[in-house]
Motif scaffolding. Structure first.
Motif, PDB file in Angstrom:
ATOM      1  N   UNK A  29      46.481  -5.289  18.069  1.00 33.38           N
ATOM      2  CA  UNK A  29      45.369  -6.127  18.256  1.00 33.38           C
ATOM      3  C   UNK A  29      44.530  -5.623  19.353  1.00 33.38           C
ATOM      4  N   UNK A  30      45.175  -4.939  20.323  1.00 34.34           N
ATOM      5  CA  UNK A  30      44.510  -4.066  21.355  1.00 34.34           C
ATOM      6  C   UNK A  30      43.865  -3.262  20.901  1.00 34.34           C
ATOM      7  N   UNK A  31      44.245  -2.398  19.865  1.00 40.83           N
ATOM      8  CA  UNK A  31      43.354  -1.251  19.303  1.00 40.83           C
ATOM      9  C   UNK A  31      42.067  -1.701  18.694  1.00 40.83           C
ATOM     10  N   UNK A  32      42.200  -2.878  18.257  1.00 38.46           N
ATOM     11  CA  UNK A  32      40.776  -3.319  17.756  1.00 38.46           C
ATOM     12  C   UNK A  32      39.701  -3.300  18.662  1.00 38.46           C
ATOM     13  N   UNK A  33      40.290  -3.470  19.953  1.00 37.85           N
ATOM     14  CA  UNK A  33      39.185  -3.605  21.287  1.00 37.85           C
ATOM     15  C   UNK A  33      38.620  -2.109  21.652  1.00 37.85           C
ATOM     16  N   UNK A  34      39.423  -1.171  21.203  1.00 34.15           N
ATOM     17  CA  UNK A  34      38.738   0.309  21.440  1.00 34.15           C
ATOM     18  C   UNK A  34      37.478   0.408  20.847  1.00 34.15           C
ATOM     19  N   UNK A  35      36.986  -0.216  19.984  1.00 30.15           N
ATOM     20  CA  UNK A  35      35.885  -0.054  19.250  1.00 30.15           C
ATOM     21  C   UNK A  35      34.947  -1.259  19.402  1.00 30.15           C
ATOM     22  N   UNK A  36      35.419  -2.311  20.095  1.00 33.24           N
ATOM     23  CA  UNK A  36      34.752  -3.437  20.254  1.00 33.24           C
ATOM     24  C   UNK A  36      33.350  -3.448  21.158  1.00 33.24           C
ATOM     25  N   UNK A  37      32.239  -4.168  20.956  1.00 34.62           N
ATOM     26  CA  UNK A  37      31.144  -4.036  21.392  1.00 34.62           C
ATOM     27  C   UNK A  37      31.114  -4.299  22.693  1.00 34.62           C
ATOM     28  N   UNK A  38      30.153  -4.078  23.802  1.00 35.45           N
ATOM     29  CA  UNK A  38      30.275  -4.707  25.138  1.00 35.45           C
ATOM     30  C   UNK A  38      30.280  -6.309  25.230  1.00 35.45           C
ATOM     31  N   UNK A  57      35.759 -11.913  26.369  1.00 32.36           N
ATOM     32  CA  UNK A  57      37.038 -11.965  26.599  1.00 32.36           C
ATOM     33  C   UNK A  57      37.620 -12.941  27.474  1.00 32.36           C
ATOM     34  N   UNK A  58      38.452 -13.746  26.887  1.00 33.75           N
ATOM     35  CA  UNK A  58      39.193 -14.659  28.017  1.00 33.75           C
ATOM     36  C   UNK A  58      40.449 -14.235  28.205  1.00 33.75           C
ATOM     37  N   UNK A  59      41.356 -15.635  28.789  1.00 36.13           N
ATOM     38  CA  UNK A  59      42.777 -15.263  28.928  1.00 36.13           C
ATOM     39  C   UNK A  59      43.439 -15.121  27.747  1.00 36.13           C
ATOM     40  N   UNK A  60      42.955 -15.534  26.539  1.00 38.09           N
ATOM     41  CA  UNK A  60      43.861 -15.539  25.325  1.00 38.09           C
ATOM     42  C   UNK A  60      44.090 -14.081  24.738  1.00 38.09           C
ATOM     43  N   UNK A  61      42.975 -13.220  24.861  1.00 41.33           N
ATOM     44  CA  UNK A  61      43.195 -11.931  24.240  1.00 41.33           C
ATOM     45  C   UNK A  61      43.964 -11.073  25.453  1.00 41.33           C
ATOM     46  N   UNK A  91      51.127  -6.439  27.101  1.00 44.45           N
ATOM     47  CA  UNK A  91      52.428  -5.425  26.906  1.00 44.45           C
ATOM     48  C   UNK A  91      51.619  -4.277  26.273  1.00 44.45           C
ATOM     49  N   UNK A  92      50.635  -4.492  25.576  1.00 44.50           N
ATOM     50  CA  UNK A  92      50.170  -3.111  24.982  1.00 44.50           C
ATOM     51  C   UNK A  92      49.846  -2.129  25.960  1.00 44.50           C
TER      52      UNK A  92
END
Length: 364
Positions: free
Chosen positions: A195-204, A210-214, A220-221
């Motif tokens: 899931x965290x790897x998807x954030x590497x290319x996420x837009x600003x 991004x909230x507390x859920x993500x 732990x990633x």
């Protein structure tokens, strides 16, 4: 009863080894520290975890228990070396994989009568001696996996280690242990990383939303990739089985969503079933004192990003006699404030909210 563990050697001064050393020192146990990285031993020593091990100054067998806190792949080799030198009366390790290190120890000819494998189910996303805490194991399960050859005295020594660290012993077979941690620890780490790897290319824009859920899902990633690679390699098959099952669920969810996007409303049933199974699984996670997790109510409070705000907030809780079971902070991006979530017993929620409002706090 007086402690039978007077001197303990900790080999490996990372997070777990140093935390165990700190806990033992608080209980008056003499702790000797060893690590291939001199800087790690020096930092652990400066933190009060013990003294550097100087084997030439210590008679063989003068150590009651040696705690091997090294990666799973190196446990057996370290055990063999220590036993050849007759360093301690008994030995344990704290690696998060058990079956393969035990098999390696058997192949190398280690003395399994004086060795009991163990694993504290505690950790942090941070690593190294600087992240260590004396209270890391308090109330946490600590597995011990004695083989049929282990002496009762060896088992007793490890049980005393667990007690001194404030953890709860759980005796389990090595194979069962590895299947269990694949479900509750190892596969979740890989899933969080995916899931965290998807954030590497996420837009600003996405990151700004991004909230507390993500944050909860990906916390732990942030663990050390090298450390986790060793753990996953040591428990590869059980972790792969769990991930394959998760992959099937995700693939079915993706198919259902594609169908929903295409106008097939009947596909919502499959998605609903997965969500319901998720709720059921989450509900089975034990509470902090073991047993079923109690139902808490969350009281949200707007809190300024200034020194002393949390202390003031907890002072109100103390004044009205409310025990906070858990607390989480969610910051508001770009603003000098955030939301404090206080988890309390259901009957305490209203009195606490009223008390906070009376004292000028904003309670959404």
């Amino acid at each position: 009863m007086a402690s039978e563990l007077r001197t303990v050697l900790v080999v490996g001064t990372g997070l777990i080894g140093t935390s165990a050393a700190l806990a033992l020192r608080k209980r008056g146990v003499r702790v000797l520290l060893a690590d291939r990285e001199a800087a790690a031993v020096r930092l652990a020593r400066e933190l009060g975890a013990g003294e550097e091990w100087q084997p030439e100054l210590l008679p063989a067998g003068d150590v009651d228990l040696a705690v091997i806190a090294v990666p799973p792949a190196h446990v057996a080799e370290e055990l063999l070396e220590l036993q050849k030198r007759g360093v301690a009366r008994f030995y344990t390790d704290v690696a998060s994989v058990k079956a393969e290190p035990i098999r390696q120890a058997e192949r190398l000819g280690c003395d399994l009568t004086t060795y009991v494998a163990s694993h504290p189910l505690a950790g942090r996303e941070k690593s190294g001696p600087g992240a260590a805490r004396a209270d890391l194991f308090l109330g946490r399960p600590w597995a011990l996996c004695p083989t049929g050859e282990a002496l009762s005295e060896a088992r007793a020594a490890v049980l005393e280690l667990i007690e001194l660290c404030g953890a709860n012993p759980v005796e389990v077979g090595a194979e069962e242990h590895d299947r269990a941690v694949a479900v509750v620890s190892h596969a979740p780490h890989v899933a969080a990383s995916a899931v965290a790897a998807r954030l590497a290319d996420a837009t600003d824009v996405a990151l700004g939303l991004a909230g507390q859920g993500v944050r909860d899902v990906t916390r732990i990633a942030g663990g050390d990739p090298g450390l986790w690679l060793g753990i996953l390699e040591g428990n590869a098959d059980p972790v792969a089985e769990v991930l394959e099952a998760v992959s099937r669920d995700l693939a079915e969810a993706a198919t259902a969503l594609r169908s929903l996007a295409g106008g097939d409303g009947t596909a919502s049933g499959d998605l609903t079933q997965l969500l319901k199974r998720g709720v059921a699984g989450h509900g089975r996670i034990p509470g902090k004192h073991g047993g079923p997790a109690p139902a808490y109510v969350v009281v949200q409070v707007v809190i300024g990003d200034r020194p002393g705000q949390l202390a003031r907030l907890f002072q109100v809780c103390d004044e009205v006699g409310v025990n906070v079971e858990d607390v989480r902070l969610e910051h508001a991006p770009g603003l000098p404030l955030g939301i404090a979530e206080l988890w309390v017993q259901p009957d305490a929620a209203s009195p606490l909210a009223d008390a906070l409002l009376e004292r000028g706090w904003q309670v959404p």
